[in-house]
Design a protein around this motif. Structure first.
Motif, PDB file in Angstrom:
ATOM      1  N   PRO A 111       0.813  -1.224   0.000  1.00 41.49           N
ATOM      2  CA  PRO A 111       0.000   0.000   0.000  1.00 41.49           C
ATOM      3  C   PRO A 111       0.846   1.273   0.000  1.00 41.49           C
ATOM      4  O   PRO A 111       0.441   2.278  -0.582  1.00 41.49           O
ATOM      5  CB  PRO A 111      -0.805  -0.085   1.303  1.00 41.49           C
ATOM      6  N   ALA A 112       2.028   1.210   0.636  1.00 38.14           N
ATOM      7  CA  ALA A 112       2.895   2.394   0.650  1.00 38.14           C
ATOM      8  C   ALA A 112       3.401   2.698  -0.764  1.00 38.14           C
ATOM      9  O   ALA A 112       3.432   3.858  -1.185  1.00 38.14           O
ATOM     10  CB  ALA A 112       4.064   2.190   1.617  1.00 38.14           C
ATOM     11  N   LEU A 113       3.777   1.663  -1.513  1.00 42.30           N
ATOM     12  CA  LEU A 113       4.239   1.887  -2.893  1.00 42.30           C
ATOM     13  C   LEU A 113       3.132   2.546  -3.715  1.00 42.30           C
ATOM     14  O   LEU A 113       3.372   3.520  -4.443  1.00 42.30           O
ATOM     15  CB  LEU A 113       4.656   0.555  -3.544  1.00 42.30           C
ATOM     16  N   VAL A 114       1.915   2.027  -3.568  1.00 40.09           N
ATOM     17  CA  VAL A 114       0.775   2.582  -4.319  1.00 40.09           C
ATOM     18  C   VAL A 114       0.577   4.054  -3.937  1.00 40.09           C
ATOM     19  O   VAL A 114       0.397   4.928  -4.796  1.00 40.09           O
ATOM     20  CB  VAL A 114      -0.510   1.754  -4.041  1.00 40.09           C
ATOM     21  N   HIS A 115       0.662   4.319  -2.630  1.00 44.96           N
ATOM     22  CA  HIS A 115       0.475   5.684  -2.120  1.00 44.96           C
ATOM     23  C   HIS A 115       1.506   6.659  -2.694  1.00 44.96           C
ATOM     24  O   HIS A 115       1.158   7.725  -3.208  1.00 44.96           O
ATOM     25  CB  HIS A 115       0.566   5.654  -0.590  1.00 44.96           C
ATOM     26  N   TRP A 116       2.788   6.276  -2.603  1.00 48.81           N
ATOM     27  CA  TRP A 116       3.847   7.221  -3.001  1.00 48.81           C
ATOM     28  C   TRP A 116       3.920   7.384  -4.514  1.00 48.81           C
ATOM     29  O   TRP A 116       4.251   8.468  -4.999  1.00 48.81           O
ATOM     30  CB  TRP A 116       5.195   6.780  -2.416  1.00 48.81           C
TER      31      TRP A 116
ATOM     32  N   GLY B  98       1.234   7.240  -6.369  1.00 51.59           N
ATOM     33  CA  GLY B  98       0.062   8.089  -6.591  1.00 51.59           C
ATOM     34  C   GLY B  98       0.354   9.559  -6.335  1.00 51.59           C
ATOM     35  O   GLY B  98      -0.150  10.442  -7.027  1.00 51.59           O
ATOM     36  N   LEU B  99       1.209   9.825  -5.358  1.00 54.29           N
ATOM     37  CA  LEU B  99       1.556  11.216  -5.033  1.00 54.29           C
ATOM     38  C   LEU B  99       2.676  11.763  -5.910  1.00 54.29           C
ATOM     39  O   LEU B  99       3.075  12.913  -5.768  1.00 54.29           O
ATOM     40  CB  LEU B  99       2.009  11.306  -3.570  1.00 54.29           C
ATOM     41  N   GLY B 100       3.212  10.896  -6.761  1.00 51.93           N
ATOM     42  CA  GLY B 100       4.301  11.342  -7.629  1.00 51.93           C
ATOM     43  C   GLY B 100       5.645  11.432  -6.921  1.00 51.93           C
ATOM     44  O   GLY B 100       6.588  12.015  -7.449  1.00 51.93           O
ATOM     45  N   ARG B 101       5.763  10.841  -5.712  1.00 47.96           N
ATOM     46  CA  ARG B 101       7.035  10.888  -4.983  1.00 47.96           C
ATOM     47  C   ARG B 101       8.000   9.798  -5.450  1.00 47.96           C
ATOM     48  O   ARG B 101       9.189   9.853  -5.168  1.00 47.96           O
ATOM     49  CB  ARG B 101       6.808  10.765  -3.479  1.00 47.96           C
ATOM     50  N   MET B 102       7.471   8.767  -6.119  1.00 45.01           N
ATOM     51  CA  MET B 102       8.351   7.788  -6.751  1.00 45.01           C
ATOM     52  C   MET B 102       7.701   7.307  -8.038  1.00 45.01           C
ATOM     53  O   MET B 102       6.491   7.421  -8.207  1.00 45.01           O
ATOM     54  CB  MET B 102       8.689   6.620  -5.804  1.00 45.01           C
ATOM     55  N   THR B 103       8.550   6.788  -8.936  1.00 45.55           N
ATOM     56  CA  THR B 103       8.021   6.380 -10.237  1.00 45.55           C
ATOM     57  C   THR B 103       7.447   4.970 -10.163  1.00 45.55           C
ATOM     58  O   THR B 103       7.821   4.173  -9.296  1.00 45.55           O
ATOM     59  CB  THR B 103       9.136   6.375 -11.303  1.00 45.55           C
ATOM     60  N   ALA B 104       6.538   4.674 -11.075  1.00 48.97           N
ATOM     61  CA  ALA B 104       5.964   3.328 -11.157  1.00 48.97           C
ATOM     62  C   ALA B 104       7.065   2.304 -11.436  1.00 48.97           C
ATOM     63  O   ALA B 104       7.014   1.174 -10.952  1.00 48.97           O
ATOM     64  CB  ALA B 104       4.894   3.279 -12.252  1.00 48.97           C
TER      65      ALA B 104
END
Ligand SMILES: [Zn+2]
Length: 254
Positions: A127-132, A134-140
């Motif tokens: 869920p943290a990966l999805v969150h960050w 989503g916020l543009g703080r890390m790339t897919a």
């Protein structure tokens, strides 16, 4: 390369099991500092011999050497090292006599196996990966790369992101290590940890401490660790007391 960056002359280091395996990556040094109290547990229990168990085989080998007792506690059959279980039952009896109860948060509140720690880790990381992302703080792409790693390989990557404020605890505001243990690093693998449903009750915390069950992971409020000595003996093991959330935690004095 020197595996131990902690001071080998410190009281804590001198109380560690002689056969303790400490990996030389920075993540294991962090885990030893944060979760280290369990390695100096006394009172006839067996402390874990690795800061991080690498797979279920290593966990099974360690657990096979333990003196384990199963007991029904609060509707769940739980397993702990025998001395720790006896102490827990004594604490429970004392609580009962005072009209209180000590019960587990769930069926995985005591013993865990390696896979259990992997599943819990994933339950925070995904869920943290999805969150960050989503916020543009890390790339897919970065998230996909982390997902492709083996469970323990993800740990260093997650710790590096947390240094930049990209946190992986359940509430996404602090390090994942205060929320769940990395795969293979949980105190629950050593059968010396118990997650208490009534952790908010100060009387329960006092009764548990009188039976040598203490809080040793700062900010993991339901989590208690059996250390096997009275409170006056904890400093002699190289632990120090820190206050957090109006509770006391015992962590390595490093
Ligand atoms: Zn726990």
């Amino acid at each position: 390369m020197a595996a131990i960056q902690i001071d080998p002359k410190s009281k804590f280091a001198r109380n560690l099991p002689v056969d303790l395996v400490i990996g030389d990556d920075a993540a294991q040094q962090t885990l030893l500092r944060e979760y280290g109290a369990v390695f100096v547990a006394r009172g006839g229990v067996t402390a874990p011999n690795r800061v991080v168990f690498e797979d279920q085989e290593e966990v099974a080998e360690f657990q096979s050497r333990l003196d384990i007792k199963a007991s029904e506690v609060g509707g769940h059959v739980l397993e702990l090292q025998s001395v720790a279980m006896d102490a827990l039952r004594a604490a429970k009896a004392e609580a009962s006599a005072a009209g209180l109860s000590i019960s587990p948060r769930g069926s995985d509140s005591a013993r865990r196996d390696y896979l259990g720690t992997v599943e819990l880790w994933k339950s925070r990381v995904e869920p943290a990966l999805v969150h960050w992302v989503g916020l543009g703080r890390m790339t897919a792409e970065h998230a996909a790369k982390i997902r492709s790693f083996a469970p323990y390989e993800q740990v260093s990557e997650v710790f590096a992101l947390e240094k930049e404020g990209i946190y992986f605890a359940k509430d996404l505001s602090k390090s994942i290590i205060y929320s769940v243990a990395p795969p293979g690093a949980s105190q629950h693998l050593s059968l010396l940890a118990f997650d208490v449903a009534e952790f908010d009750n100060a009387d329960i915390r006092r009764i548990l401490a009188e039976h040598f069950w203490y809080q040793t992971v700062v900010s993991d409020l339901p989590h208690f660790t059996f250390l096997g000595v009275p409170i006056e003996g904890l400093r002699d093991l190289g632990l120090r007391r820190v206050e957090h959330h109006e509770r006391e935690f015992w962590i390595p004095d490093l």
